[in-house]
Design a protein around this motif. Structure first.
Motif, PDB file in Angstrom:
ATOM      1  N   HIS A 237       0.852  -1.193   0.000  1.00  0.00           N
ATOM      2  CA  HIS A 237       0.000   0.000   0.000  1.00  0.00           C
ATOM      3  C   HIS A 237       0.892   1.249   0.000  1.00  0.00           C
ATOM      4  CE1 HIS A 237      -3.345  -2.633   0.415  1.00  0.00           C
ATOM      5  NE2 HIS A 237      -3.056  -2.994   1.652  1.00  0.00           N
ATOM      6  N   GLN A 238       0.654   2.121   0.991  1.00  0.00           N
ATOM      7  CA  GLN A 238       1.382   3.390   1.012  1.00  0.00           C
ATOM      8  C   GLN A 238       2.866   3.216   1.359  1.00  0.00           C
ATOM      9  OE1 GLN A 238      -1.622   2.947   2.096  1.00  0.00           O
ATOM     10  NE2 GLN A 238      -2.899   4.506   1.120  1.00  0.00           N
ATOM     11  N   LEU A 239       3.248   2.066   1.913  1.00  0.00           N
ATOM     12  CA  LEU A 239       4.648   1.868   2.285  1.00  0.00           C
ATOM     13  C   LEU A 239       5.509   1.471   1.096  1.00  0.00           C
ATOM     14  CD1 LEU A 239       4.506   0.013   5.730  1.00  0.00           C
ATOM     15  CD2 LEU A 239       4.622   2.454   5.253  1.00  0.00           C
ATOM     16  N   TYR A 240       4.890   1.184  -0.037  1.00  0.00           N
ATOM     17  CA  TYR A 240       5.678   0.679  -1.154  1.00  0.00           C
ATOM     18  C   TYR A 240       6.727   1.688  -1.612  1.00  0.00           C
ATOM     19  CZ  TYR A 240       7.172  -1.513  -5.426  1.00  0.00           C
ATOM     20  OH  TYR A 240       7.958  -2.095  -6.375  1.00  0.00           O
ATOM     21  N   ASP A 241       6.339   2.951  -1.688  1.00  0.00           N
ATOM     22  CA  ASP A 241       7.299   3.963  -2.130  1.00  0.00           C
ATOM     23  C   ASP A 241       8.478   4.060  -1.169  1.00  0.00           C
ATOM     24  OD1 ASP A 241       5.884   4.548  -4.373  1.00  0.00           O
ATOM     25  OD2 ASP A 241       4.845   6.283  -3.528  1.00  0.00           O
ATOM     26  N   LEU A 242       8.194   3.973   0.134  1.00  0.00           N
ATOM     27  CA  LEU A 242       9.280   4.001   1.115  1.00  0.00           C
ATOM     28  C   LEU A 242      10.215   2.817   0.904  1.00  0.00           C
ATOM     29  CD1 LEU A 242       7.484   5.013   4.454  1.00  0.00           C
ATOM     30  CD2 LEU A 242       9.106   6.379   3.151  1.00  0.00           C
ATOM     31  N   TYR A 243       9.616   1.660   0.671  1.00  0.00           N
ATOM     32  CA  TYR A 243      10.417   0.448   0.455  1.00  0.00           C
ATOM     33  C   TYR A 243      11.261   0.581  -0.818  1.00  0.00           C
ATOM     34  CZ  TYR A 243      11.430  -4.214  -1.301  1.00  0.00           C
ATOM     35  OH  TYR A 243      12.052  -5.305  -1.838  1.00  0.00           O
ATOM     36  N   ALA A 244      10.622   1.034  -1.882  1.00  0.00           N
ATOM     37  CA  ALA A 244      11.308   1.134  -3.176  1.00  0.00           C
ATOM     38  C   ALA A 244      12.474   2.117  -3.118  1.00  0.00           C
ATOM     39  CB  ALA A 244      10.315   1.551  -4.257  1.00  0.00           C
TER      40      ALA A 244
ATOM     41  N   LYS B 294       3.237  11.115  12.088  1.00  0.00           N
ATOM     42  CA  LYS B 294       3.978  11.761  11.008  1.00  0.00           C
ATOM     43  C   LYS B 294       5.132  12.587  11.568  1.00  0.00           C
ATOM     44  CE  LYS B 294       3.436  15.457   7.605  1.00  0.00           C
ATOM     45  NZ  LYS B 294       2.492  16.426   7.005  1.00  0.00           N
ATOM     46  N   ASP B 295       4.885  13.285  12.691  1.00  0.00           N
ATOM     47  CA  ASP B 295       5.927  14.149  13.269  1.00  0.00           C
ATOM     48  C   ASP B 295       7.179  13.350  13.624  1.00  0.00           C
ATOM     49  OD1 ASP B 295       4.323  16.315  12.995  1.00  0.00           O
ATOM     50  OD2 ASP B 295       3.616  16.324  15.069  1.00  0.00           O
ATOM     51  N   VAL B 296       6.983  12.180  14.215  1.00  0.00           N
ATOM     52  CA  VAL B 296       8.128  11.359  14.608  1.00  0.00           C
ATOM     53  C   VAL B 296       8.947  10.963  13.380  1.00  0.00           C
ATOM     54  CG1 VAL B 296       8.778   9.084  15.517  1.00  0.00           C
ATOM     55  CG2 VAL B 296       7.113  10.486  16.732  1.00  0.00           C
ATOM     56  N   LEU B 297       8.274  10.741  12.265  1.00  0.00           N
ATOM     57  CA  LEU B 297       8.938  10.263  11.058  1.00  0.00           C
ATOM     58  C   LEU B 297       9.587  11.371  10.236  1.00  0.00           C
ATOM     59  CD1 LEU B 297       6.340   7.615   9.826  1.00  0.00           C
ATOM     60  CD2 LEU B 297       8.301   7.277  11.315  1.00  0.00           C
ATOM     61  N   THR B 298       9.239  12.621  10.522  1.00  0.00           N
ATOM     62  CA  THR B 298       9.724  13.706   9.645  1.00  0.00           C
ATOM     63  C   THR B 298      10.489  14.799  10.370  1.00  0.00           C
ATOM     64  OG1 THR B 298       7.582  14.844   9.857  1.00  0.00           O
ATOM     65  CG2 THR B 298       7.862  13.351   7.985  1.00  0.00           C
TER      66      THR B 298
ATOM     67  N   ASN C   1       0.663   4.830  10.516  1.00  0.00           N
ATOM     68  CA  ASN C   1      -0.348   3.865  10.959  1.00  0.00           C
ATOM     69  C   ASN C   1      -0.088   2.474  10.396  1.00  0.00           C
ATOM     70  OD1 ASN C   1      -1.729   5.772  12.464  1.00  0.00           O
ATOM     71  ND2 ASN C   1      -3.059   6.365  10.763  1.00  0.00           N
ATOM     72  N   GLN C   2       0.416   2.405   9.162  1.00  0.00           N
ATOM     73  CA  GLN C   2       0.708   1.096   8.580  1.00  0.00           C
ATOM     74  C   GLN C   2       1.893   0.430   9.259  1.00  0.00           C
ATOM     75  OE1 GLN C   2       0.907   1.076   4.252  1.00  0.00           O
ATOM     76  NE2 GLN C   2      -1.116   0.122   4.324  1.00  0.00           N
ATOM     77  N   ILE C   3       2.901   1.232   9.608  1.00  0.00           N
ATOM     78  CA  ILE C   3       4.038   0.665  10.339  1.00  0.00           C
ATOM     79  C   ILE C   3       3.555   0.111  11.677  1.00  0.00           C
ATOM     80  CG2 ILE C   3       6.202   1.213  11.522  1.00  0.00           C
ATOM     81  CD1 ILE C   3       6.758   3.229   9.283  1.00  0.00           C
ATOM     82  N   LYS C   4       2.667   0.837  12.351  1.00  0.00           N
ATOM     83  CA  LYS C   4       2.133   0.354  13.625  1.00  0.00           C
ATOM     84  C   LYS C   4       1.325  -0.928  13.426  1.00  0.00           C
ATOM     85  CE  LYS C   4      -0.369   1.635  17.789  1.00  0.00           C
ATOM     86  NZ  LYS C   4      -1.076   2.687  18.552  1.00  0.00           N
TER      87      LYS C   4
END
Length: 598
Positions: free
Chosen positions: A322-329, A350-354, A414-417
C-alpha cells in the motif's frame, strides 16, 4: 558385526527360541499350600498348567533363557533395520539440505543440555498427538529458541520415530518446488515427522503454503514449519493456511522464563540480552561497543525492518505494501521504522517520522547530568552533539526530512504500527489523566527490550567516537556512559513490568495515571470490587523517600480512589531487596516478575 554375521545370528536365535518354552510362572496358595503353574497365551486365550515341584527350577531357567535370547534378537533386528535404512538413505538425493539418521541425531544433540521453554509442550503435543490435517507454525524473532524447541522434540523421540523423521534446512535460493520434491521423496520412503526450518526464506512460500496442509499433512505427515519472518506467517495463516495451522509465537520471553531456562539472573541481564535466548553469552547487543554499522543495527534491521520488507515484497507481488511501497522502493522504510523505535514514547505519528532527528536518550541524559545534586555536568558543552547524532543516523539508516524522497504522512505511520502489531512487537497501555479520567491516551510499549537497548549502546559508541567528549576526564566519561545506559534501562524496566503484569493478570485493568504534576507508573485495578494498587517503578537499588513522594500525596490518592476505588497497597518496584518503609512496600523487581506466574 557385519550384515552377513548379523543375519546368521538372527536365524540361529530364532531357532533356539522356538525350542524354549514361552510364557511365565505364577503361583497360587490353596489350603495353606503353594502351587506353581505355567501360564501361556494361546490363540488369544490364557492357559495354565500345573508344574510339579521337581520340574519348577528347570522350567524357570528355560523361560529366563528364552527372554534373554528374545532381547538379543530384538536388538539385532533393530540394528538390522537401522542398517537397512541407512543403506537406503545413502541413495536418497535431495534438492534442499535434509538431515536424517545420524546427521539428524547429531544436530538434535546440540540442545540436549538446554532447559525447555514453557511453550515446549504445545509443540510436543502436536508432534506426538493424534494425526490432523494441520501444519504447526513455530515463528518468532531470531534467538528466541525455535530451533532448540524442534531439537528437543526430536531428542524425545523413540528410535522408531527417529527413523521416520527429517529436518529440512532452507537456505537462500531454495524454492517451494524443491521443497515439495523432497517432501515427495520423504513420503515415498515412509517419513512421518518433517521439520522445515527458515521456510519463509522461500520467495514463493506465502502464496503456495497450502500444499503443506492440503497434501502432506492431510496424508498423515506431521509438518512443523519454522522461521523468523513472523509477518509472512501471519499473512499465510490468514490466507493459504486459513484454519489449517496451529501457530506458536516464541518472540515474547517473560523474565521468569529467561532466568529459569538460561540460569542467568537479574533484570539488567534480561535487558542486555534483548529478551532473547542466547546461550553462551552471545546476543544481539554484545557488551563491547559497536564498531561498525552492520553490528550496530543487526538487531533492529535484521529482526524487524527486513522482516517486514521481506514479507511485503513477496506477498501479493508487493501489493500489500500500500502506502509503504514507495518508502520500500526508495530504501527509506528502515529509516522510518528505526525512527519509531528510537522515539522515547514510541509514537507512530507523522511528526516522529519527519521532524529533525534528536536522540531522546541523549537529551534525557543531558538533563539528568545537569541536575545531578552531587556533581552536575553540562554535557552539551562537552560533546559535539551534531557529530554524535550524525553517527547514530548513519548506524541506523535514519534520514532527515530533506533527505527523504517520499512525502511521509500519518497513513505511513499507521501502517508501520499495524505491522508492528501483527509481529507482536508492541502493546498499548492506557494513560489516564486525572482529574479528567475520561481523557485517555495510549502509551505504546515495545515487547522486545533489545529494540530500545540497541540504540542506547549505539549512543555509547557514538559518544566514544566524539573527539570533544574524549577530552573529558575518564571519571566523567564513564559517569556519562553509565547514565545513558541506566536511563534507558529504567524506561525498559518500566515497560517490562507493565507488559508482564498486563499479560499475567488479564482480569485486572493495568494502566498509568498522569496528574497535572507527576504520575503513578502503574495502577492495577480490580474493577469488580472496585479497588486498586498503585506503583512506582525505579531502576535504583537504593531506597530513597523521593521515590514514593507521589504515592503518599493525599490529593493524588484521593483523586485515584474516587476514580478507581480504594487503594489497598502502595508499592515501589526496584532492584533492591524486598522490604517496607513508612507503609510503602518495596518489591524486588525479579521477585515481582517471577511471582506473576503464581
Amino acid at each position: 558385526m557385519n550384515k552377513s554375521d548379523m543375519l546368521s545370528r538372527i536365524e540361529e536365535l530364532e531357532k533356539e527360541i522356538s525350542l524354549l518354552p514361552s510364557g511365565s510362572i505364577t503361583k497360587k496358595k490353596m489350603d495353606g499350600k503353594v502351587y506353581y503353574y505355567h501360564r501361556i497365551s494361546y490363540e488369544g486365550k490364557r492357559k495354565e498348567k500345573y508344574i510339579p515341584l521337581e520340574k519348577l527350577n528347570d522350567l524357570y531357567q528355560q523361560i529366563q533363557k528364552r527372554k534373554e535370547l528374545e532381547i538379543e534378537l530384538k536388538d539385532l533386528k533393530n540394528n538390522s533395520i537401522t542398517k537397512q535404512k541407512q543403506e537406503k538413505n545413502v541413495n536418497l538425493k535431495f534438492k534442499t539440505f535434509v538431515r536424517i539418521g545420524e546427521q539428524l541425531i547429531k544436530m538434535a544433540s546440540l540442545s540436549k543440555d538446554y532447559r525447555r521453554r514453557e511453550c515446549y509442550d504445545t509443540l510436543s503435543d502436536f508432534v506426538f498427538g493424534k494425526p490432523q490435517d494441520k501444519v504447526f507454525i513455530l515463528y518468532g524473532l531470531r534467538r528466541t529458541g525455535k530451533t532448540t524447541l524442534m531439537r528437543q522434540v526430536i531428542l524425545n523421540m523413540t528410535d522408531e520415530q527417529l527413523s521416520k523423521t527429517a529436518f529440512m534446512q532452507i537456505t537462500q535460493g531454495n524454492t517451494l518446488s524443491q521443497v515439495y520434491s523432497d517432501l515427495k521423496i520423504l513420503e515415498d520412503y515412509g517419513y512421518k515427522y518433517i521439520f522445515i526450518d527458515e521456510v519463509t526464506m522461500l520467495e514463493d512460500f506465502i502464496e503456495g503454503a497450502a500444499v503443506f496442509s492440503d497434501i502432506y499433512a492431510a496424508s498423515g505427515m506431521k509438518i512443523v514449519l519454522s522461521g523468523t519472518d513472523s509477518l509472512g506467517f501471519a499473512f499465510t495463516s490468514k490466507n493459504q493456511l486459513y484454519d489449517r495451522c496451529i501457530m506458536l509465537h516464541t518472540t515474547f520471553i517473560p523474565y521468569r522464563e529467561f532466568e529459569r531456562v538460561l540460569g542467568i539472573k537479574g533484570i539488567d541481564e534480561y535487558i542486555r540480552y534483548g529478551g532473547t535466548m542466547s546461550l553462551g553469552g552471545f546476543n544481539y547487543n554484545d557488551s563491547s561497543p559497536f564498531s561498525t554499522k552492520e553490528k550496530a543495527d543487526d538487531y533492529i534491521d535484521s529482526a524487524i525492518a527486513r522482516n517486514i520488507q521481506h514479507s511485503l515484497k513477496y506477498y501479493q507481488d508487493g501489493g500489500h505494501f500500500h502506502q509503504l511501497y514507495d518508502l520500500y522502493a526508495k530504501d527509506e522504510l528502515t529509516s522510518a521504522i528505526n525512527r519509531v523505535v528510537e522515539n522515547l514514547n514510541h509514537r507512530f505519528t507523522k511528526d516522529v517520522l519527519t521532524q529533525a532527528f534528536k536522540s531522546s536518550d541523549l537529551s534525557i541524559t543531558s538533563r539528568n547530568m545537569m541536575s545531578d545534586r552531587k556533581k552536575p555536568l553540562n554535557l552539551e558543552e562537552n560533546i559535539d552533539r551534531s557529530f554524535v547524532e550524525k553517527t547514530l543516523k548513519t548506524m541506523f539508516d535514519i534520514l532527515e526530512k530533506d533527505e527523504q524522497t517520499v512525502e511521509i504522512d500519518d497513513v505511513h505511520a499507521n501502517q508501520i504500527k499495524e505491522y508492528f502489531s501483527i509481529l507482536d512487537l508492541i502493546s498499548d497501555i492506557d494513560l489516564i489523566h486525572l482529574p479528567r479520567e475520561k481523557e485517555v491516551t495510549k502509551k505504546t510499549i515495545l515487547t522486545q527490550p533489545g529494540m530500545r537497548y540497541a540504540f542506547a549502546q549505539a549512543l555509547v559508541n557514538s559518544l566514544l567516537m566524539d573527539q570533544k567528549f574524549g577530552d573529558l576526564d575518564i571519571i566523567d566519561r564513564n559517569r556519562v556512559l553509565e547514565r545513558v545506559l541506566d536511563t534507558v534501562k529504567g524506561f525498559i524496566m518500566e515497560e517490562i513490568v507493565l507488559l508482564e503484569t498486563k499479560i499475567a493478570q488479564p482480569k485486572m485493568k493495568v494502566f498509568q495515571v498522569q496528574f497535572a504534576i507527576g504520575e503513578f507508573d502503574m495502577v492495577v485495578q480490580n474493577e469488580s470490587v472496585p479497588s486498586c494498587t498503585i506503583y512506582e517503578i525505579k531502576h535504583s537499588k537504593e531506597i530513597v523517600s523521593d521515590q514514593y513522594r507521589h504515592l503518599i500525596d493525599e490529593e493524588k490518592c484521593q483523586l485515584t480512589e474516587r476514580a478507581f476505588g480504594k487503594i489497598i497497597d502502595k508499592c515501589v518496584i526496584y532492584r533492591g531487596p524486598s522490604s517496607q518503609v513508612e507503609g510503602i512496600k518495596y518489591l524486588n523487581v525479579e521477585e515481582y516478575l517471577k511471582g506473576l506466574a503464581k
